[in-house]
Design a protein around this motif. Structure first.
Motif, PDB file in Angstrom:
ATOM      1  N   ASN A   1       0.877  -1.158   0.000  1.00  0.00           N
ATOM      2  CA  ASN A   1       0.000   0.000   0.000  1.00  0.00           C
ATOM      3  C   ASN A   1       0.918   1.211   0.000  1.00  0.00           C
ATOM      4  O   ASN A   1       1.859   1.276   0.791  1.00  0.00           O
ATOM      5  CB  ASN A   1      -0.855  -0.037   1.277  1.00  0.00           C
ATOM      6  N   PHE A   2       0.650   2.152  -0.907  1.00  0.00           N
ATOM      7  CA  PHE A   2       1.539   3.321  -1.038  1.00  0.00           C
ATOM      8  C   PHE A   2       1.763   4.014   0.296  1.00  0.00           C
ATOM      9  O   PHE A   2       2.784   4.651   0.524  1.00  0.00           O
ATOM     10  CB  PHE A   2       0.962   4.307  -2.071  1.00  0.00           C
TER      11      PHE A   2
ATOM     12  N   ALA B   1       5.011   4.161  -6.106  1.00  0.00           N
ATOM     13  CA  ALA B   1       3.859   3.911  -5.242  1.00  0.00           C
ATOM     14  C   ALA B   1       3.268   5.179  -4.622  1.00  0.00           C
ATOM     15  O   ALA B   1       2.069   5.426  -4.741  1.00  0.00           O
ATOM     16  CB  ALA B   1       4.229   2.892  -4.166  1.00  0.00           C
ATOM     17  N   PRO B   2       4.103   5.990  -3.982  1.00  0.00           N
ATOM     18  CA  PRO B   2       3.531   7.218  -3.394  1.00  0.00           C
ATOM     19  C   PRO B   2       3.049   8.187  -4.473  1.00  0.00           C
ATOM     20  O   PRO B   2       2.029   8.849  -4.315  1.00  0.00           O
ATOM     21  CB  PRO B   2       4.718   7.839  -2.632  1.00  0.00           C
TER      22      PRO B   2
ATOM     23  N   LEU C   1      -0.442   3.865  -5.274  1.00  0.00           N
ATOM     24  CA  LEU C   1      -0.747   2.503  -5.707  1.00  0.00           C
ATOM     25  C   LEU C   1      -1.066   1.578  -4.544  1.00  0.00           C
ATOM     26  O   LEU C   1      -0.444   1.654  -3.487  1.00  0.00           O
ATOM     27  CB  LEU C   1       0.439   1.908  -6.474  1.00  0.00           C
ATOM     28  N   VAL C   2      -2.049   0.748  -4.788  1.00  0.00           N
ATOM     29  CA  VAL C   2      -2.316  -0.353  -3.861  1.00  0.00           C
ATOM     30  C   VAL C   2      -2.237  -1.643  -4.684  1.00  0.00           C
ATOM     31  O   VAL C   2      -2.991  -1.815  -5.634  1.00  0.00           O
ATOM     32  CB  VAL C   2      -3.700  -0.224  -3.204  1.00  0.00           C
ATOM     33  N   VAL C   3      -1.328  -2.480  -4.320  1.00  0.00           N
ATOM     34  CA  VAL C   3      -1.113  -3.702  -5.098  1.00  0.00           C
ATOM     35  C   VAL C   3      -1.378  -4.927  -4.234  1.00  0.00           C
ATOM     36  O   VAL C   3      -0.895  -5.018  -3.105  1.00  0.00           O
ATOM     37  CB  VAL C   3       0.328  -3.756  -5.664  1.00  0.00           C
TER      38      VAL C   3
ATOM     39  N   ARG D   1      -4.789   2.165  -8.849  1.00  0.00           N
ATOM     40  CA  ARG D   1      -4.195   3.487  -8.755  1.00  0.00           C
ATOM     41  C   ARG D   1      -5.244   4.387  -8.110  1.00  0.00           C
ATOM     42  O   ARG D   1      -6.272   4.692  -8.726  1.00  0.00           O
ATOM     43  CB  ARG D   1      -3.834   3.972 -10.149  1.00  0.00           C
ATOM     44  N   THR D   2      -5.025   4.724  -6.857  1.00  0.00           N
ATOM     45  CA  THR D   2      -6.072   5.436  -6.117  1.00  0.00           C
ATOM     46  C   THR D   2      -6.225   6.881  -6.557  1.00  0.00           C
ATOM     47  O   THR D   2      -7.207   7.529  -6.221  1.00  0.00           O
ATOM     48  CB  THR D   2      -5.825   5.371  -4.596  1.00  0.00           C
ATOM     49  N   THR D   3      -5.240   7.430  -7.310  1.00  0.00           N
ATOM     50  CA  THR D   3      -5.397   8.810  -7.783  1.00  0.00           C
ATOM     51  C   THR D   3      -6.610   8.923  -8.691  1.00  0.00           C
ATOM     52  O   THR D   3      -7.384   9.859  -8.607  1.00  0.00           O
ATOM     53  CB  THR D   3      -4.142   9.297  -8.547  1.00  0.00           C
TER      54      THR D   3
END
Lengths: 172, 276
Positions: free
Chosen positions: B160-161, B194-195, B199-201, B230-232
């Motif tokens: 998790n980012f 990630a940040p 990203l949440v993988v 990709r939570t963005t």
């Protein structure tokens, strides 16, 4: 002087020979036992399943559009059960499709593992990583790496593939 | 016919009716029966004596051989000791032949014993060398290895980012040696990406098989699915991978010490290959 030694020589030598024979028999039996246990037999069966699985998967992912009949025969030879009847039932359609595709596909198994083996029931599962190069007629060959799962069933003529398919993303 | 006739004769020399019985089997004709009566007395003494005289003859012949040529060389001696020497020679030779025959069997037995010990030792070393791949054979260890490999891959590559460090910490515990180097090579881009993309993988092992399990070493093949979100912009995508994982048992715990990805580009493969 010599007679005293000679009198003992024979019994001593005989005892030595008997002891040595006993030791040799014991060692032989322990070797035989170690190399012919159920575990060793099971391990051998697993290796055979792995070998057949690898060869079978490579077979089914290798095809030359100019030799469709030969390749389909080979598919039939290495399959049984549902997989075999599937090939048999739509052979004509499949042969035409493959011939029309005009590609030569060649595969090799990069790695494979037996995931399940029931040697009593004669069923097993194998997963394999397969590198396939697809060459369209007159075109550039394209390489790709896929993952496959196959089910094997033991027949009178050895292990054969009874199901085969790619392992798709999402657990399909 | 002649060899068949002769053989049964020496074995039962005392009783004639038995010979006749034997005869009947080989040659059922009655006409032949009288024949053994004639042959018996002639052959019975001939066979057993034939063995002994032969030895005697040899014993005599031996000294006779060298004795004859020596006589002319030493002309003085024969006058005084012709008889005692022959007797001595004879006795010595008898003794040596007796010794020879007396030792032959023990020596043969000792040689046989030595051969058998050698054979036994060979069997024993072969028995000790019977080691084989226990993948699936030892189901408990197979399950354990598969479980450890699954856990290591899932925990090391899911992140998790917001907390990439937690993933790296887990990886440090589950991986060892070469695998740690391989991991940092694979994970390097993630630290920056990630940040940035939030990203949440999630990595999931969908299929696994232990390919080898011998002693404190094992290898497994894993099929991996990866879901990236990709939570963005809430975009998510899937991917899949195949990897071969090597494990080593250290202090009663399996740890991953090698990772190979299949179907990766040349750059990454080269990077991973640099790890030792």
């Amino acid at each position: 002087m010599g007679t005293g030694v000679r009198r003992w020589a024979l019994p001593v030598a005989a005892v030595l020979a008997v002891l040595a024979a006993g030791y040799a028999v014991w060692a032989g039996v322990s070797w035989w036992g170690a190399s012919s246990s159920d575990s060793v037999a099971y391990a051998r069966e697993r290796d055979e399943v792995l070998r057949v699985g690898q060869v079978g998967i490579a077979n089914f992912t290798t095809l030359d559009y100019r030799e469709v009949d030969r390749d389909l025969d080979r598919w039939l030879d290495t399959s049984t059960g549902a997989l075999r009847s599937e090939i048999e039932s739509d052979r004509a359609v499949r042969a035409k499709q493959l011939a029309d595709a005009r590609t030569v596909t060649e595969s090799r198994v990069l790695d494979a593992a037996v995931t399940e083996l029931d040697d009593r029931a004669g069923r097993a599962r194998v997963i394999a990583v397969v590198e396939t190069s697809v060459m369209p007629e007159g075109g550039q060959s394209v390489k790709k790496v896929d993952r496959y799962q196959t089910e094997l069933t033991r027949t009178d003529a050895g292990w054969k593939l009874s199901a085969l398919g790619p392992v798709r993303a999402g657990g399909a | 016919m002649p060899p068949i006739r002769r053989r049964p004769v020496p074995t039962p020399p005392t009783t004639r009716p038995r010979v006749a019985g034997l005869r009947k089997r080989t040659a059922p004709q009655h006409v032949v029966e009288p024949e053994p009566a004639v042959e018996l007395p002639a052959e019975v003494p001939a066979e057993p004596t034939a063995v002994e005289p032969e030895n005697d003859a040899q014993a005599l012949a031996d000294p006779a051989g060298p004795a004859e040529p020596t006589e002319p060389v030493e002309p003085v001696e024969p006058e005084e000791e012709p008889t005692p020497r022959v007797a001595e020679d004879e006795r010595a030779d008898e003794e040596s032949s007796a010794r020879r025959s007396g030792w032959a069997l023990p020596v043969a037995l000792v040689v046989l014993a030595a051969l058998l010990v050698g054979l036994g030792a060979w069997f024993q070393t072969r028995a000790g060398q019977v080691s084989y791949n226990r993948a699936l054979v030892d189901s408990a260890a197979t399950t354990e290895v598969a479980g450890v490999a699954r856990e290591a891959v899932e925990k090391s590559f899911s992140y998790n980012f917001a907390d990439v460090a937690a993933t790296e910490k887990a990886a440090a515990e589950l991986l060892t040696g070469k695998a740690q180097c391989q991991y940092s090579a694979i994970f390097e881009p993630v630290r920056a990406l990630a940040p940035e993309q939030k990203l949440v993988v999630t990595v999931k092992v969908v299929s696994s098989g232990v390919t080898s399990l011998e002693g404190d070493r094992a290898t497994a093949l894993l099929f991996v699915d990866q879901v990236t979100t990709r939570t963005t912009d809430n975009q998510s995508g899937g991917g899949m991978a195949m990897m071969r994982v090597g494990a080593r048992r250290v202090d009663d715990r399996w740890k991953i010490d090698n990772m190979e990805m299949f179907g990766q580009g040349g750059d990454r493969s080269a990077e991973l290959a640099e790890c030792r």
